[in-house]
Write a protein that holds these residues in place. Structure first.
Motif, mmCIF file in Angstrom:
data_model
loop_
_atom_site.group_PDB
_atom_site.id
_atom_site.type_symbol
_atom_site.label_atom_id
_atom_site.label_comp_id
_atom_site.label_asym_id
_atom_site.label_seq_id
_atom_site.Cartn_x
_atom_site.Cartn_y
_atom_site.Cartn_z
ATOM 1 N N ASP A 14 0.845 -1.092 -0.069
ATOM 2 C CA ASP A 14 -0.105 0.094 0.170
ATOM 3 C C ASP A 14 0.827 1.289 -0.008
ATOM 4 O OD1 ASP A 14 0.699 -0.479 2.580
ATOM 5 O OD2 ASP A 14 -0.957 0.610 3.542
ATOM 6 N N ILE A 15 1.984 1.177 0.729
ATOM 7 C CA ILE A 15 2.887 2.460 0.645
ATOM 8 C C ILE A 15 3.578 2.578 -0.749
ATOM 9 C CG2 ILE A 15 4.959 3.263 1.650
ATOM 10 C CD1 ILE A 15 2.437 3.444 3.556
ATOM 11 N N GLN A 16 3.862 1.416 -1.142
ATOM 12 C CA GLN A 16 4.592 1.334 -2.436
ATOM 13 C C GLN A 16 3.727 2.176 -3.527
ATOM 14 O OE1 GLN A 16 7.982 0.425 -3.461
ATOM 15 N NE2 GLN A 16 7.601 1.796 -5.171
ATOM 16 N N ALA A 17 2.430 1.668 -3.485
ATOM 17 C CA ALA A 17 1.184 2.194 -4.481
ATOM 18 C C ALA A 17 1.279 3.757 -4.232
ATOM 19 C CB ALA A 17 0.124 1.449 -4.088
ATOM 20 N N GLN A 18 1.518 4.199 -2.987
ATOM 21 C CA GLN A 18 1.128 5.543 -2.661
ATOM 22 C C GLN A 18 2.480 6.399 -3.212
ATOM 23 O OE1 GLN A 18 -0.077 6.501 1.368
ATOM 24 N NE2 GLN A 18 -0.910 4.596 1.358
ATOM 25 N N PHE A 19 3.823 5.695 -2.900
ATOM 26 C CA PHE A 19 4.729 6.343 -3.511
ATOM 27 C C PHE A 19 4.876 6.466 -4.781
ATOM 28 C CE2 PHE A 19 7.754 4.620 0.358
ATOM 29 C CZ PHE A 19 7.239 5.634 0.928
ATOM 30 N N ASP A 20 4.391 5.307 -5.742
ATOM 31 C CA ASP A 20 4.323 5.278 -7.168
ATOM 32 C C ASP A 20 3.209 6.449 -7.873
ATOM 33 O OD1 ASP A 20 5.916 2.912 -7.172
ATOM 34 O OD2 ASP A 20 4.473 1.583 -7.559
ATOM 35 N N ARG A 21 2.318 6.686 -6.906
ATOM 36 C CA ARG A 21 1.515 7.624 -7.474
ATOM 37 C C ARG A 21 1.782 8.747 -7.270
ATOM 38 N NH1 ARG A 21 -1.808 10.465 -4.515
ATOM 39 N NH2 ARG A 21 -1.797 9.124 -2.551
ATOM 40 N N ILE A 22 2.562 9.360 -6.039
ATOM 41 C CA ILE A 22 3.144 10.654 -5.855
ATOM 42 C C ILE A 22 4.432 10.940 -6.608
ATOM 43 C CG2 ILE A 22 4.077 12.136 -4.026
ATOM 44 C CD1 ILE A 22 2.253 10.363 -2.000
ATOM 45 N N LEU A 29 10.939 10.438 -1.971
ATOM 46 C CA LEU A 29 11.764 11.536 -1.262
ATOM 47 C C LEU A 29 11.948 10.841 0.103
ATOM 48 C CD1 LEU A 29 10.233 14.625 -2.544
ATOM 49 C CD2 LEU A 29 12.371 13.735 -3.195
ATOM 50 N N MET A 30 13.095 11.265 0.777
ATOM 51 C CA MET A 30 13.469 10.842 2.245
ATOM 52 C C MET A 30 12.394 11.502 3.119
ATOM 53 S SD MET A 30 15.478 9.747 4.329
ATOM 54 C CE MET A 30 17.122 9.383 3.410
ATOM 55 N N LEU A 31 11.632 12.751 2.809
ATOM 56 C CA LEU A 31 10.538 12.985 3.595
ATOM 57 C C LEU A 31 9.387 12.045 3.642
ATOM 58 C CD1 LEU A 31 9.118 15.219 5.482
ATOM 59 C CD2 LEU A 31 8.671 16.264 3.152
ATOM 60 N N PHE A 32 9.122 11.773 2.408
ATOM 61 C CA PHE A 32 7.992 10.539 2.414
ATOM 62 C C PHE A 32 8.400 9.257 2.880
ATOM 63 C CE2 PHE A 32 6.673 12.841 -1.874
ATOM 64 C CZ PHE A 32 6.220 13.858 -1.292
ATOM 65 N N ARG A 33 9.424 8.850 2.992
ATOM 66 C CA ARG A 33 9.996 7.819 3.494
ATOM 67 C C ARG A 33 10.019 7.710 4.912
ATOM 68 N NH1 ARG A 33 15.539 6.715 1.458
ATOM 69 N NH2 ARG A 33 15.369 4.929 3.077
ATOM 70 N N VAL A 34 10.145 8.595 5.773
ATOM 71 C CA VAL A 34 10.085 9.224 7.020
ATOM 72 C C VAL A 34 8.629 9.133 7.294
ATOM 73 C CG1 VAL A 34 10.712 10.521 8.980
ATOM 74 C CG2 VAL A 34 12.416 10.088 7.218
ATOM 75 N N MET A 35 7.903 9.968 6.600
ATOM 76 C CA MET A 35 6.489 9.811 7.292
ATOM 77 C C MET A 35 5.805 8.823 7.018
ATOM 78 S SD MET A 35 6.237 13.188 8.304
ATOM 79 C CE MET A 35 4.576 13.468 8.357
ATOM 80 N N GLY A 37 6.533 6.026 7.660
ATOM 81 C CA GLY A 37 7.049 4.988 8.633
ATOM 82 C C GLY A 37 5.963 5.143 9.792
ATOM 83 N N HIS A 38 5.112 5.923 9.874
ATOM 84 C CA HIS A 38 4.138 6.278 10.885
ATOM 85 C C HIS A 38 2.765 6.643 10.373
ATOM 86 C CE1 HIS A 38 7.939 6.527 13.333
ATOM 87 N NE2 HIS A 38 8.493 6.904 12.291
ATOM 88 N N GLN A 39 1.950 6.105 10.440
ATOM 89 C CA GLN A 39 0.671 5.701 9.653
ATOM 90 C C GLN A 39 0.024 6.925 10.112
ATOM 91 O OE1 GLN A 39 -1.777 2.260 10.858
ATOM 92 N NE2 GLN A 39 -3.149 2.658 9.114
ATOM 93 N N ARG A 40 -0.210 7.394 11.225
ATOM 94 C CA ARG A 40 -0.925 8.498 11.901
ATOM 95 C C ARG A 40 -0.315 9.864 10.774
ATOM 96 N NH1 ARG A 40 -4.817 11.332 14.772
ATOM 97 N NH2 ARG A 40 -4.309 13.350 15.525
ATOM 98 N N ALA A 41 1.125 10.083 11.180
ATOM 99 C CA ALA A 41 1.755 11.087 10.443
ATOM 100 C C ALA A 41 1.285 11.125 9.033
ATOM 101 C CB ALA A 41 2.900 11.113 10.820
ATOM 102 N N TRP A 42 1.681 10.137 8.486
ATOM 103 C CA TRP A 42 1.576 10.008 7.007
ATOM 104 C C TRP A 42 0.127 10.073 6.440
ATOM 105 C CZ3 TRP A 42 4.052 10.207 2.882
ATOM 106 C CH2 TRP A 42 3.891 9.708 1.625
ATOM 107 N N GLY A 43 -0.761 9.842 7.080
ATOM 108 C CA GLY A 43 -2.390 10.079 6.966
ATOM 109 C C GLY A 43 -2.584 11.562 7.052
#
Length: 185
Positions: A14-22, A29-35, A37-43
Protein backbone atom coordinates in the motif's frame (compact mmCIF):
# COMPACT_ATOMS: atom_id res chain seq x y z
CA UNK A 1 20.62 10.13 8.39
CA UNK A 2 17.49 11.94 9.57
CA UNK A 3 16.58 12.01 13.26
CA UNK A 4 13.76 9.51 12.65
CA UNK A 5 14.79 6.59 10.43
CA UNK A 6 13.08 6.29 7.04
CA UNK A 7 11.34 3.21 5.70
CA UNK A 8 13.69 1.03 3.72
CA UNK A 9 12.68 -0.98 0.65
CA UNK A 10 10.93 -3.20 0.02
CA UNK A 11 7.98 -1.09 1.09
CA UNK A 12 4.57 -2.50 2.08
CA UNK A 13 2.37 -2.79 -1.04
CA UNK A 14 0.00 0.00 0.00
CA UNK A 15 2.89 2.37 0.73
CA UNK A 16 4.63 1.45 -2.54
CA UNK A 17 1.40 2.22 -4.42
CA UNK A 18 1.21 5.63 -2.73
CA UNK A 19 4.88 6.35 -3.53
CA UNK A 20 4.29 5.33 -7.16
CA UNK A 21 1.30 7.65 -7.43
CA UNK A 22 3.11 10.62 -5.89
CA UNK A 23 6.56 10.08 -7.38
CA UNK A 24 5.52 8.78 -10.82
CA UNK A 25 8.28 6.20 -10.98
CA UNK A 26 11.05 8.19 -9.27
CA UNK A 27 12.43 6.93 -5.95
CA UNK A 28 10.48 8.25 -2.96
CA UNK A 29 11.84 11.34 -1.23
CA UNK A 30 13.44 10.94 2.18
CA UNK A 31 10.62 13.08 3.67
CA UNK A 32 8.02 10.66 2.33
CA UNK A 33 9.98 7.63 3.55
CA UNK A 34 10.20 9.05 7.07
CA UNK A 35 6.55 10.08 7.22
CA UNK A 36 5.25 6.83 5.68
CA UNK A 37 6.78 4.85 8.53
CA UNK A 38 4.25 6.43 10.89
CA UNK A 39 0.68 5.73 9.82
CA UNK A 40 -1.06 8.60 11.60
CA UNK A 41 1.54 11.21 10.55
CA UNK A 42 1.55 9.91 6.95
CA UNK A 43 -2.24 10.02 6.82
CA UNK A 44 -2.33 13.59 8.17
CA UNK A 45 0.44 14.64 5.78
CA UNK A 46 -1.36 13.16 2.78
CA UNK A 47 -4.66 14.51 4.08
CA UNK A 48 -3.35 18.02 3.43
CA UNK A 49 -4.46 17.27 -0.15
CA UNK A 50 -2.15 19.92 -1.53
CA UNK A 51 -0.02 17.56 -3.61
CA UNK A 52 -2.35 18.15 -6.57
CA UNK A 53 -2.29 21.16 -8.85
CA UNK A 54 -5.34 23.00 -7.47
CA UNK A 55 -6.73 26.31 -8.78
CA UNK A 56 -3.37 28.09 -9.21
CA UNK A 57 -1.13 27.94 -12.25
CA UNK A 58 1.95 25.79 -11.78
CA UNK A 59 4.03 28.97 -11.87
CA UNK A 60 2.08 30.73 -9.09
CA UNK A 61 1.99 27.54 -7.03
CA UNK A 62 5.76 27.09 -7.27
CA UNK A 63 6.49 30.75 -6.51
CA UNK A 64 4.41 30.46 -3.32
CA UNK A 65 6.00 27.14 -2.31
CA UNK A 66 9.57 28.17 -3.11
CA UNK A 67 9.23 31.46 -1.24
CA UNK A 68 7.61 29.81 1.78
CA UNK A 69 10.36 27.20 1.98
CA UNK A 70 13.07 29.83 1.52
CA UNK A 71 11.62 32.05 4.26
CA UNK A 72 11.65 29.03 6.57
CA UNK A 73 15.26 28.20 5.71
CA UNK A 74 14.17 24.86 4.29
CA UNK A 75 16.76 24.13 1.63
CA UNK A 76 15.54 20.50 1.48
CA UNK A 77 12.02 21.24 0.18
CA UNK A 78 13.02 24.38 -1.75
CA UNK A 79 15.64 22.33 -3.60
CA UNK A 80 13.23 19.49 -4.38
CA UNK A 81 10.69 21.92 -5.83
CA UNK A 82 13.20 23.97 -7.81
CA UNK A 83 14.76 20.84 -9.33
CA UNK A 84 11.42 19.24 -10.12
CA UNK A 85 9.18 22.13 -11.15
CA UNK A 86 11.12 25.34 -11.90
CA UNK A 87 11.63 24.60 -15.59
CA UNK A 88 7.99 23.61 -16.15
CA UNK A 89 6.90 26.71 -14.21
CA UNK A 90 9.16 28.81 -16.46
CA UNK A 91 11.05 30.32 -13.55
CA UNK A 92 14.27 32.00 -14.64
CA UNK A 93 17.55 31.64 -12.78
CA UNK A 94 17.06 35.23 -11.55
CA UNK A 95 13.59 34.41 -10.22
CA UNK A 96 14.77 31.22 -8.53
CA UNK A 97 17.52 33.22 -6.85
CA UNK A 98 15.02 35.93 -5.89
CA UNK A 99 12.80 33.46 -4.00
CA UNK A 100 15.68 33.15 -1.54
CA UNK A 101 17.63 36.41 -1.69
CA UNK A 102 15.34 39.26 -2.82
CA UNK A 103 12.28 40.95 -1.38
CA UNK A 104 8.79 40.61 -2.81
CA UNK A 105 9.17 43.72 -4.94
CA UNK A 106 12.16 42.51 -7.01
CA UNK A 107 12.01 43.70 -10.61
CA UNK A 108 12.04 40.15 -12.00
CA UNK A 109 8.40 39.58 -10.99
CA UNK A 110 5.17 40.67 -12.68
CA UNK A 111 2.70 42.82 -10.76
CA UNK A 112 0.56 39.78 -9.92
CA UNK A 113 3.61 37.82 -8.77
CA UNK A 114 4.71 40.70 -6.54
CA UNK A 115 1.23 40.67 -4.95
CA UNK A 116 1.56 36.91 -4.43
CA UNK A 117 5.03 37.24 -2.86
CA UNK A 118 3.88 40.13 -0.66
CA UNK A 119 1.10 37.86 0.65
CA UNK A 120 3.48 34.94 1.22
CA UNK A 121 5.86 37.24 3.10
CA UNK A 122 3.05 38.67 5.24
CA UNK A 123 1.70 35.24 6.10
CA UNK A 124 5.18 34.15 7.10
CA UNK A 125 5.91 37.21 9.26
CA UNK A 126 2.52 37.83 10.85
CA UNK A 127 0.30 34.81 10.06
CA UNK A 128 -2.25 37.18 8.52
CA UNK A 129 -2.87 39.53 5.62
CA UNK A 130 -3.49 43.19 6.18
CA UNK A 131 -6.37 44.95 4.44
CA UNK A 132 -4.11 46.41 1.73
CA UNK A 133 -2.27 43.11 1.18
CA UNK A 134 -5.55 41.22 0.79
CA UNK A 135 -6.95 43.87 -1.54
CA UNK A 136 -3.81 43.74 -3.70
CA UNK A 137 -3.99 39.95 -3.84
CA UNK A 138 -7.68 40.10 -4.76
CA UNK A 139 -6.91 42.26 -7.82
CA UNK A 140 -5.04 39.32 -9.35
CA UNK A 141 -6.55 36.18 -7.82
CA UNK A 142 -10.07 34.85 -7.25
CA UNK A 143 -11.32 33.55 -3.91
CA UNK A 144 -10.45 29.89 -4.64
CA UNK A 145 -6.93 30.93 -5.59
CA UNK A 146 -6.51 33.12 -2.50
CA UNK A 147 -7.60 30.26 -0.26
CA UNK A 148 -5.14 27.97 -2.06
CA UNK A 149 -2.31 30.47 -1.53
CA UNK A 150 -3.03 30.60 2.20
CA UNK A 151 -3.29 26.80 2.41
CA UNK A 152 -0.06 26.30 0.45
CA UNK A 153 1.82 28.69 2.72
CA UNK A 154 0.59 26.86 5.81
CA UNK A 155 1.19 23.40 4.40
CA UNK A 156 4.71 24.18 3.19
CA UNK A 157 5.54 25.87 6.48
CA UNK A 158 4.64 22.55 8.09
CA UNK A 159 6.72 20.70 5.49
CA UNK A 160 9.60 23.07 6.30
CA UNK A 161 9.20 22.33 10.01
CA UNK A 162 9.32 18.61 9.29
CA UNK A 163 12.34 18.70 6.97
CA UNK A 164 14.30 21.09 9.20
CA UNK A 165 13.44 19.48 12.56
CA UNK A 166 14.07 15.97 11.25
CA UNK A 167 17.42 17.15 9.85
CA UNK A 168 16.69 15.53 6.50
CA UNK A 169 19.75 15.21 4.30
CA UNK A 170 19.41 17.16 1.06
CA UNK A 171 18.21 15.04 -1.83
CA UNK A 172 21.10 14.22 -4.14
CA UNK A 173 19.41 15.67 -7.25
CA UNK A 174 17.86 18.70 -5.54
CA UNK A 175 18.95 22.30 -6.10
CA UNK A 176 20.88 24.14 -3.42
CA UNK A 177 20.20 27.62 -2.06
CA UNK A 178 22.01 30.28 -4.09
CA UNK A 179 25.05 31.83 -2.46
CA UNK A 180 24.85 35.39 -1.29
CA UNK A 181 27.33 37.46 -3.21
CA UNK A 182 28.86 40.73 -2.18
CA UNK A 183 29.11 43.81 -4.39
CA UNK A 184 31.59 43.29 -7.16
CA UNK A 185 31.71 39.53 -6.67
Amino acid sequence: MPRIPPLEPPYPADIQAQFDRIMRGAPPLMLFRVMAGHQRAWGKFGGGSLLDRGPLSLRDREIAIDRTCALNGCEYEWGVHVSTFAAAAELTAEQIRATVLEDSQAACWSEAERALLLAVDALHRRATLGVAEFATLRVHYNEDQILEIILLCGFYRTVSYLANALDLPLEETAARFPARTSCGA
